[in-house]
Design a protein around this motif. Structure first.
Motif, PDB file in Angstrom:
ATOM      1  N   ARG C  25      25.266  46.409  53.629  1.00 27.52           N
ATOM      2  CA  ARG C  25      24.198  47.209  53.065  1.00 27.52           C
ATOM      3  C   ARG C  25      23.092  46.326  52.518  1.00 27.52           C
ATOM      4  O   ARG C  25      23.337  45.189  52.113  1.00 27.52           O
ATOM      5  CB  ARG C  25      24.725  48.101  51.942  1.00 27.52           C
ATOM      6  N   ARG C  26      21.880  46.892  52.497  1.00 28.61           N
ATOM      7  CA  ARG C  26      20.744  46.134  51.977  1.00 28.61           C
ATOM      8  C   ARG C  26      20.483  46.421  50.509  1.00 28.61           C
ATOM      9  O   ARG C  26      20.020  45.557  49.784  1.00 28.61           O
ATOM     10  CB  ARG C  26      19.479  46.489  52.744  1.00 28.61           C
ATOM     11  N   ASN C  27      20.773  47.638  50.099  1.00 29.21           N
ATOM     12  CA  ASN C  27      20.448  48.024  48.731  1.00 29.21           C
ATOM     13  C   ASN C  27      21.416  47.376  47.755  1.00 29.21           C
ATOM     14  O   ASN C  27      22.629  47.511  47.883  1.00 29.21           O
ATOM     15  CB  ASN C  27      20.537  49.547  48.615  1.00 29.21           C
ATOM     16  N   ILE C  29      22.169  47.892  44.716  1.00 33.65           N
ATOM     17  CA  ILE C  29      23.026  48.737  43.867  1.00 33.65           C
ATOM     18  C   ILE C  29      24.226  49.215  44.664  1.00 33.65           C
ATOM     19  O   ILE C  29      25.345  49.298  44.136  1.00 33.65           O
ATOM     20  CB  ILE C  29      22.216  49.906  43.300  1.00 33.65           C
ATOM     21  N   PHE C  84      14.032  43.698  39.407  1.00 40.89           N
ATOM     22  CA  PHE C  84      13.159  44.777  39.866  1.00 40.89           C
ATOM     23  C   PHE C  84      11.816  44.746  39.158  1.00 40.89           C
ATOM     24  O   PHE C  84      10.770  45.018  39.765  1.00 40.89           O
ATOM     25  CB  PHE C  84      13.862  46.115  39.632  1.00 40.89           C
ATOM     26  N   GLU C  88       9.746  44.192  42.264  1.00 39.16           N
ATOM     27  CA  GLU C  88       9.564  45.567  42.745  1.00 39.16           C
ATOM     28  C   GLU C  88      10.392  45.886  43.975  1.00 39.16           C
ATOM     29  O   GLU C  88      10.019  46.745  44.762  1.00 39.16           O
ATOM     30  CB  GLU C  88       8.084  45.824  43.106  1.00 39.16           C
ATOM     31  N   LEU C  90      14.493  46.403  45.753  1.00 40.25           N
ATOM     32  CA  LEU C  90      15.937  46.505  45.512  1.00 40.25           C
ATOM     33  C   LEU C  90      16.733  46.072  46.729  1.00 40.25           C
ATOM     34  O   LEU C  90      17.925  46.307  46.795  1.00 40.25           O
ATOM     35  CB  LEU C  90      16.316  47.958  45.212  1.00 40.25           C
ATOM     36  N   LEU C  91      16.083  45.471  47.683  1.00 42.82           N
ATOM     37  CA  LEU C  91      16.784  45.138  48.929  1.00 42.82           C
ATOM     38  C   LEU C  91      17.188  43.681  48.917  1.00 42.82           C
ATOM     39  O   LEU C  91      16.387  42.805  48.631  1.00 42.82           O
ATOM     40  CB  LEU C  91      15.866  45.397  50.124  1.00 42.82           C
ATOM     41  N   ASP C  93      17.762  41.728  51.306  1.00 48.17           N
ATOM     42  CA  ASP C  93      17.035  40.898  52.269  1.00 48.17           C
ATOM     43  C   ASP C  93      15.771  40.327  51.675  1.00 48.17           C
ATOM     44  O   ASP C  93      15.334  39.231  52.034  1.00 48.17           O
ATOM     45  CB  ASP C  93      16.628  41.744  53.484  1.00 48.17           C
ATOM     46  N   GLU C  94      15.126  41.082  50.793  1.00 47.18           N
ATOM     47  CA  GLU C  94      13.841  40.647  50.277  1.00 47.18           C
ATOM     48  C   GLU C  94      13.972  39.799  49.027  1.00 47.18           C
ATOM     49  O   GLU C  94      12.974  39.304  48.505  1.00 47.18           O
ATOM     50  CB  GLU C  94      12.970  41.868  49.981  1.00 47.18           C
TER      51      GLU C  94
END
Lengths: 168, 440, 100
Positions: C25-27, C29, C84, C88, C90-91, C93-94
């Motif tokens: 998963r990316r998210n 949370i 965050f 800004e 929540l992924l 990957d970023e």
């Protein structure tokens, strides 16, 4: 005994289905709700294993505490744009294969040791009081880990407050 | 026919019967508690309250229920439909589930769990999800803020209330609700006399947990519209409403069981009998009390201005006479019936007494602002509860090891805790003044 | 009669689903929630063995695991909140640049 089996299948199906749903939801709040269902099913499994204190600790702490914390943070960092992005990352196939390989290893480990598992020795007519037994163990043999756990919680509390503070 | 009611069948059927009775009676009782609240509020504000619907407004809850059921069911456009439907359901389910462990009489209990008290606390903490998911699902700023504030308040005061309860648990020695009441019977004194500060902490915590005034910022009309309930109307709102009042009765029930002796009558260990019979003297108390209420109603009846009101007063008096007759008659029945009827009477009387305090506080104290509320919970109640717990534990230990009387050691513990409470209150005052001065 | 190894299969299933969640998963949370799922699977395992041996040691250890999970969730969520506010996003990957 039959009731035991029915309840076990009910809770285990509920736990696995909710877990799969949690891992695949696009909406994070829905995922959190499915995790709550999984945790409640796990608590039911604890109760089936006659661990009543652990059942209630799971409900009060995990479902009533940790998940509330999760839901708070999810609602604070709400991003509507997240509903339009990819939810699985680029390495999903390799990761899936690796996870399944790990699962297969554990499967083999359980299979080889299965013969040495034995059913619990005769369940006594009147169960020993679980809460008292856990308390005796916790404040007796496990006193040091108990104190370390409380220091861990203190450190985590301070850490969380510091992390979440806005820099003035 | 007799062999139909074998013990094993009764063990399965009786809890289901109790559960059906509780679920059926509860909405009606919640409605009449609302009416009682409006009447008491009116009395404290020197007016009369609802008088139109039915004599003296006694049919007001019925009218309210009919209105709520017939209202249009509005769902906001961008609301999350699943959560919107689920949230009131979770609230009501958890509120009603807690009744499973509540001991209303010596045998009137759906399930005597080994961990009964923790079960009720756990279920109450699950009720938070009804609020949080409801606020989220409404897709509205007011709802979300109200829900988050309400949840934060609930979590903070839940901790304090739980710690207050533990100080009484030390004396009881068991988590089973029935054992707690029997411990009060064995020790001959209600636990409130040993840990009054614990009772006070639990009372404040329970008022905040049920979102009642003076801690009702999340649902006050002048603040966030109606908080998390803003977008709910009709039947869904009435579910939240029912959940709130059911929660009130549950916390009153817990306080009664732990601190006020549950279904025991006052002076439960004095078994003085009436001369010549096997009826205990103090068991005549309930019948006499209700008889007194009946006579008061008959006394007031001729003084009413309107004829229908005279009739209603007389009817209420007659009802009280009937209840008094039942209470007196059960004195001559089997001990099981006697215990059941009188136990239920005393339990309900104590619960209603506790609820009266809820209503009284609502109309006496001004509302707390949210930051004042959080400060009170975290910086006053929790330290006080911890100190209370420590002193009570030391008192118990001293009375067991050195043989001092528990009453003496508990009075010492209360004195120490009160001193700490004064210090905490004074400290807080200075702090809040300093913070207010700093922020200017 | 439910034997101990059925509880172990349940634990294995939840564990594998949790690991898949963490790795795919990316998210962030959801990754944290999958970690909680893994910890729960371990708890079921511990309690099943505790039941088999008739002692409460496994249950006590499971209580410590729950305590640990609470601490970790609190700190992890604090970190996510702080991140965050800065980036800004929540992924996972970023979240790849420490500083630019």
């Amino acid at each position: 005994m039959v009731l035991n089996a029915i309840l076990f299948y009910f809770f285990s199906v509920l736990a696995v289905v909710s877990a799969i749903l949690m891992v695949t939801r696009r909406n994070v709040v829905h995922g959190a709700v499915y995790l709550i269902t999984t945790l409640l099913a796990t608590a039911g499994v604890f109760l089936l294993l006659q661990a009543e204190f652990l059942f209630i600790v799971q409900v009060i702490l995990y479902v009533g505490g940790i998940m509330v914390l999760f839901i708070f943070v999810i609602m604070l960092v709400n991003l509507d744009v997240s509903l339009l992005q990819y939810q699985f990352n680029r390495q999903r196939f390799v990761a899936g294969v690796l996870a399944l390989a790990l699962g297969a290893q554990i499967f083999l480990a359980i299979k080889t040791g299965q013969k040495s598992l034995f059913p619990p020795s005769r369940v006594p007519e009147v169960l020993p009081k679980n809460t008292e037994a856990v308390a005796d163990a916790l404040f007796g043999r496990f006193m040091l880990p108990f104190e370390i756990a409380s220091i861990l919680l203190l450190v985590a509390m301070i850490g969380a407050v510091v992390m979440a503070k806005r820099r003035a | 026919m007799g062999h139909l009611f074998t013990p094993s069948i009764m063990r399965l059927v009786l809890p289901v019967l109790y559960a059906v009775v509780i679920v059926a009676v509860l909405p009606l009782m919640a409605g009449y508690i609302v009416l009682m609240e409006r009447k008491v509020m009116a009395d404290m504000q020197a007016r009369l309250g609802p008088m139109r619907v039915g004599p003296h407004g006694l049919l007001q809850p019925i009218a309210d229920a009919v209105k709520l059921l017939l209202k249009e069911d509005i769902i906001p456009e961008k609301a999350d439909r699943l959560m919107f439907w689920l949230a009131p359901l979770v609230s009501v389910t958890m509120a009603l589930l807690a009744y499973a462990a509540l001991p209303i009489g010596p045998t009137f209990q759906i399930a005597d769990l080994n961990i009964g008290l923790l079960f009720i606390l756990a279920v109450s903490s699950l009720g938070i999800y009804g609020i949080v998911l409801g606020g989220w699902a409404s897709n509205s700023h007011y709802s979300l803020l109200g829900a988050l504030r309400s949840a934060a308040q609930l979590v903070s005061y839940e901790t304090a209330a739980g710690l207050g309860l533990i100080s009484a648990l030390l004396l009881a020695g068991s988590l089973s609700m029935r054992d707690i009441v029997m411990a009060q019977y064995d020790q001959g004194m209600w636990f409130i006399f040993y840990v009054p500060i614990g009772f006070f902490i639990y009372m404040v915590g329970s008022i905040a947990e049920t979102n009642r005034a003076p801690f009702d910022l999340p649902e006050a009309e002048s603040e966030l519209v109606a908080g998390y309930m803003t977008e709910y109307s009709g039947f869904r709102w009435s579910l939240y409403f029912l959940a709130e009042y059911a929660n009130m009765i549950i916390v009153a029930g817990i306080a009664t069981t732990l601190f006020l002796g549950g279904w025991l009558r006052p002076f439960a260990s004095y078994h003085d009998h009436m001369p010549g019979t096997s009826i205990e003297l103090l068991d005549a108390l309930p019948a006499l009390l209700v008889l007194g209420v009946a006579l008061y109603c008959f006394f007031l009846a001729p003084k009413q201005p309107v004829k229908i009101q005279k009739l209603v007063m007389a009817l209420v008096g007659g009802l009280c006479l009937a209840v008094s007759g039942v209470l007196a008659g059960s004195l001559f029945a089997s001990p099981a019936v006697l215990q059941g009827v009188h136990g239920a009477f005393w339990f309900m009387a104590k619960v209603f007494g506790y609820l009266y305090f809820f209503l009284w506080f609502r109309f006496t104290f001004p509302r707390y602002r949210f930051d004042q509320l959080m400060r009170l919970g975290w910086r006053f109640l929790i330290p006080l509860a911890l100190v209370n717990l420590i002193t009570m534990a030391i008192a118990l230990l001293i009375s067991r090891e050195w043989g001092w009387s528990l009453r003496l050691t508990s009075i010492l513990a209360i004195a120490v805790t009160l001193a700490v409470a004064m210090w905490l209150a004074k400290n807080d005052e200075v702090d809040s003044v300093v913070t207010a001065a700093e922020s200017e | 009669m439910v034997s101990v190894d059925q509880y172990l299969w349940l634990s294995l299933a939840l564990f594998t689903i949790g690991v898949i969640g963490v790795l795919t998963r990316r998210n962030v949370i959801i990754i944290l929630m999958s970690i909680e799922l893994i910890l729960n699977a371990v708890n079921i395992n511990l309690v099943a063995f505790s039941h088999m041996f008739g002692t409460v040691d496994g249950q006590v250890f499971a209580i410590f695991v729950i305590t640990d999970a609470a601490a970790e969730a609190a700190v992890g969520l604090g970190i996510i909140l702080a991140f965050f506010r800065n980036r800004e996003t929540l992924l996972a990957d970023e979240m790849d640049m420490l500083k630019w």
